[in-house]
Design a protein around this motif. Structure first.
Motif, PDB file in Angstrom:
ATOM      1  N   TYR A  39     -24.518 -25.932 147.919  1.00 44.53           N
ATOM      2  CA  TYR A  39     -24.286 -27.249 148.511  1.00 44.53           C
ATOM      3  C   TYR A  39     -23.203 -28.011 147.744  1.00 44.53           C
ATOM      4  N   VAL A  40     -23.272 -27.950 146.422  1.00 46.98           N
ATOM      5  CA  VAL A  40     -22.265 -28.647 145.614  1.00 46.98           C
ATOM      6  C   VAL A  40     -20.877 -28.035 145.853  1.00 46.98           C
ATOM      7  N   SER A  41     -20.829 -26.718 145.982  1.00 47.23           N
ATOM      8  CA  SER A  41     -19.527 -26.075 146.231  1.00 47.23           C
ATOM      9  C   SER A  41     -18.947 -26.514 147.566  1.00 47.23           C
ATOM     10  N   TYR A  42     -19.819 -26.773 148.570  1.00 49.76           N
ATOM     11  CA  TYR A  42     -19.324 -27.273 149.846  1.00 49.76           C
ATOM     12  C   TYR A  42     -18.690 -28.658 149.675  1.00 49.76           C
ATOM     13  N   MET A  43     -19.261 -29.453 148.797  1.00 49.01           N
ATOM     14  CA  MET A  43     -18.731 -30.801 148.548  1.00 49.01           C
ATOM     15  C   MET A  43     -17.363 -30.745 147.868  1.00 49.01           C
ATOM     16  N   THR A  44     -17.210 -29.829 146.927  1.00 45.61           N
ATOM     17  CA  THR A  44     -15.901 -29.696 146.269  1.00 45.61           C
ATOM     18  C   THR A  44     -14.900 -29.008 147.190  1.00 45.61           C
ATOM     19  N   ASP A  45     -15.393 -28.074 148.040  1.00 50.92           N
ATOM     20  CA  ASP A  45     -14.504 -27.429 149.006  1.00 50.92           C
ATOM     21  C   ASP A  45     -13.875 -28.443 149.957  1.00 50.92           C
ATOM     22  N   SER A  46     -14.620 -29.493 150.280  1.00 48.13           N
ATOM     23  CA  SER A  46     -14.123 -30.520 151.204  1.00 48.13           C
ATOM     24  C   SER A  46     -13.241 -31.548 150.510  1.00 48.13           C
ATOM     25  N   TYR A  47     -13.072 -31.404 149.188  1.00 45.19           N
ATOM     26  CA  TYR A  47     -12.308 -32.336 148.361  1.00 45.19           C
ATOM     27  C   TYR A  47     -12.959 -33.708 148.255  1.00 45.19           C
ATOM     28  N   LEU A  48     -14.214 -33.815 148.629  1.00 47.64           N
ATOM     29  CA  LEU A  48     -14.919 -35.068 148.421  1.00 47.64           C
ATOM     30  C   LEU A  48     -15.139 -35.291 146.924  1.00 47.64           C
ATOM     31  N   LEU A  49     -15.416 -34.215 146.196  1.00 51.96           N
ATOM     32  CA  LEU A  49     -15.672 -34.283 144.760  1.00 51.96           C
ATOM     33  C   LEU A  49     -14.727 -33.346 144.022  1.00 51.96           C
ATOM     34  N   PHE A  50     -14.529 -33.621 142.725  1.00 52.56           N
ATOM     35  CA  PHE A  50     -13.915 -32.641 141.846  1.00 52.56           C
ATOM     36  C   PHE A  50     -14.660 -32.679 140.518  1.00 52.56           C
ATOM     37  N   THR A  51     -14.509 -31.628 139.729  1.00 48.73           N
ATOM     38  CA  THR A  51     -15.253 -31.514 138.476  1.00 48.73           C
ATOM     39  C   THR A  51     -14.304 -31.373 137.293  1.00 48.73           C
ATOM     40  N   LEU A  52     -14.777 -31.829 136.132  1.00 47.23           N
ATOM     41  CA  LEU A  52     -14.094 -31.618 134.859  1.00 47.23           C
ATOM     42  C   LEU A  52     -15.064 -30.947 133.906  1.00 47.23           C
ATOM     43  N   GLN A  53     -14.551 -30.045 133.085  1.00 44.10           N
ATOM     44  CA  GLN A  53     -15.400 -29.282 132.189  1.00 44.10           C
ATOM     45  C   GLN A  53     -15.345 -29.824 130.765  1.00 44.10           C
ATOM     46  N   ASN A  54     -16.369 -29.451 129.982  1.00 46.77           N
ATOM     47  CA  ASN A  54     -16.464 -29.852 128.581  1.00 46.77           C
ATOM     48  C   ASN A  54     -15.593 -28.922 127.738  1.00 46.77           C
ATOM     49  N   TYR A  55     -14.562 -29.477 127.122  1.00 48.03           N
ATOM     50  CA  TYR A  55     -13.624 -28.682 126.328  1.00 48.03           C
ATOM     51  C   TYR A  55     -14.322 -27.987 125.170  1.00 48.03           C
ATOM     52  N   ALA A  56     -15.371 -28.616 124.628  1.00 45.29           N
ATOM     53  CA  ALA A  56     -16.041 -28.093 123.438  1.00 45.29           C
ATOM     54  C   ALA A  56     -17.185 -27.148 123.764  1.00 45.29           C
ATOM     55  N   ALA A  57     -17.481 -26.937 125.033  1.00 48.25           N
ATOM     56  CA  ALA A  57     -18.652 -26.141 125.410  1.00 48.25           C
ATOM     57  C   ALA A  57     -18.326 -24.661 125.498  1.00 48.25           C
ATOM     58  N   LYS A  58     -19.386 -23.848 125.461  1.00 49.14           N
ATOM     59  CA  LYS A  58     -19.243 -22.426 125.714  1.00 49.14           C
ATOM     60  C   LYS A  58     -18.998 -22.210 127.200  1.00 49.14           C
ATOM     61  N   LEU A  59     -18.531 -21.009 127.543  1.00 52.14           N
ATOM     62  CA  LEU A  59     -18.088 -20.742 128.907  1.00 52.14           C
ATOM     63  C   LEU A  59     -19.157 -21.049 129.944  1.00 52.14           C
ATOM     64  N   VAL A  60     -20.391 -20.593 129.724  1.00 48.92           N
ATOM     65  CA  VAL A  60     -21.461 -20.794 130.710  1.00 48.92           C
ATOM     66  C   VAL A  60     -21.720 -22.272 130.927  1.00 48.92           C
TER      67      VAL A  60
END
Length: 422
Positions: free
Chosen positions: A274-295
């Protein structure tokens, strides 16, 4: 598809780009490049095409050599990929020359199987530009199909400088300006952050109703209908919780638990879908934690809305959230989503941009609040233990100063000035 009907539609649609007044968008476009314009609905992708057509006309290209088709036209609902070659045939007929026409195909993702036609035309050395509102156009499969023949360009709602120009404010507000000018630009900024920056919104008085219509189009069309979702309550609840969590990382596990606590039996994988559908529609975008591990980077991002006006539809008191969301939008406009992070590792930094070694904190006000000032500035000092010599900026609603905190130089800058200083 009936050939004569398609030809008439193509002729009718010429009026769209011939009679639309344009405010030139601040994107650099090269003359001999095929572009794929992507972004949320109503953000101005079609206008990028109109802008290119106007430039071609100014360069002496006759309009008979320009083919524009908008696949949102309800008369094209029955069109299939097999019909797409008719567009080229009709274009060659209309141009009445041996010179290859220029093709502009708007919202082409509405035609299943469009990729092969577009690739073939590009291979034949036609100049072709396409738009789409669904980021599945950028999936690895389609990117492979297009084979590097297109430059992908993300189109965002107006930048603040574009917004000012659209409101007939063309001064250089970074120069020394009068008290009235400063009040005018602050007033425009307040509208900009509150109602967002969809281009058409500038001319509309009932802005909230217009925003709601965009939201409903994206929500119902690009998320619910396109993905055949029957549990629309789960989608609404996820969006609501994401809006409430803007400025903070939010994991799939937490979202799943929130839904379960609301009495919904829904699995984690469904939440992820469901969340991927929201980002696919460009309604949302995400930013990642630079200091986090890959997972953790992948599973606990920060979520932001593509427009601050849309965030305002979801929340009542959201000035602080809209401020940070606006900074996020501007950063991905400048650097691209893949180059903007937040930093969380015993220290919380709102944004970190490795390319410029730039750290940014966002707060409505800091100078008159000792606790807030201490929290925000100390974060930069702690960051220095992990990343040295970062340039530190503290973006506020209206405050401006330079602060020294344990040898760390921090520039405090009002948001409107930072938005224009690009």
């Amino acid at each position: 598809m009936n050939r004569d009907t398609l030809k008439q539609i193509m002729i009718d649609q010429k009026d769209i780009y011939l009679n639309n007044p344009l405010i030139t968008r601040q994107y650099f476009l090269e003359a001999n490049v095929n572009y794929c314009f992507v972004g949320i609905r109503r953000t101005g992708k079609s206008y990028m095409m109109y802008q290119q057509i106007k430039q071609l006309e100014a360069d002496g290209i006759p309009l008979s050599q320009i083919i524009y088709v908008n696949f949102e036209d309800e008369r094209l609902l029955e069109m299939t990929a097999e019909d797409l070659n008719l567009i080229l045939e009709i274009g060659l007929e209309i141009s009445e020359t041996d010179i290859k026409p220029y093709l502009f195909l708007d919202e082409i993702q509405n035609i299943n199987g469009w990729e092969k036609f577009v690739r073939r035309i590009a291979d034949m050395k036609y100049r072709i530009n396409i738009t789409g509102s669904n980021s599945k156009m950028l999936s690895s499969e389609i990117a492979s199909t297009l084979g590097g023949r297109f430059v992908i360009m993300n189109i965002y709602p107006y930048s603040f400088s574009e917004y000012l120009i659209a409101n007939n404010m063309t001064k250089n507000y970074l120069d020394v300006i009068s008290t009235k000018d400063r009040a005018d630009v602050q007033n425009q900024y307040n509208k900009y952050v509150t109602y967002g920056a969809f281009p058409e919104l500038v001319e509309i008085r009932n802005k909230r109703a217009f925003l709601n219509s965009i939201y409903q189009t994206v929500y119902l069309g690009d998320i619910i209908t396109r993905n055949k979702i029957t549990n629309d309550f789960a989608i609404r609840l996820i969006l609501k919780k994401i809006a409430e969590s803007v400025t903070k990382p939010l994991s799939y596990n937490r979202l799943t638990n929130i839904l379960k606590s609301s009495g919904m039996s829904i699995g984690k994988q469904t939440v992820i879908n469901y969340v991927s559908y929201m980002t696919d529609s460009y309604l949302l975008f995400t930013l990642q934690n630079y200091a986090a591990k890959l997972v953790e980077k992948e599973t606990s991002p920060k979520y932001y809305f593509m427009d601050t006006g849309l965030l305002g539809l979801m929340l009542l008191d959201c000035k602080s959230a809209q401020l940070e969301n606006l900074v996020a939008i501007e950063l991905i406009r400048r650097y691209g989503t893949e180059n903007v992070y937040f930093f969380e590792n015993n220290v919380e930094i709102d944004f970190y941009i490795p390319l410029d070694n730039l750290a940014i904190q966002v707060s409505m006000q800091v100078l008159d609040n000792i606790d807030t000032r201490e929290r925000e500035t100390r974060a930069f000092v702690k960051l220095n233990n992990f990343i040295s010599n970062a340039k530190c900026i503290l973006i506020t609603n209206s405050e401006e100063a330079v602060i020294d905190c344990d040898g760390i130089n921090i520039e405090v800058i009002p948001i409107w000035k930072w938005l224009l200083d690009n």
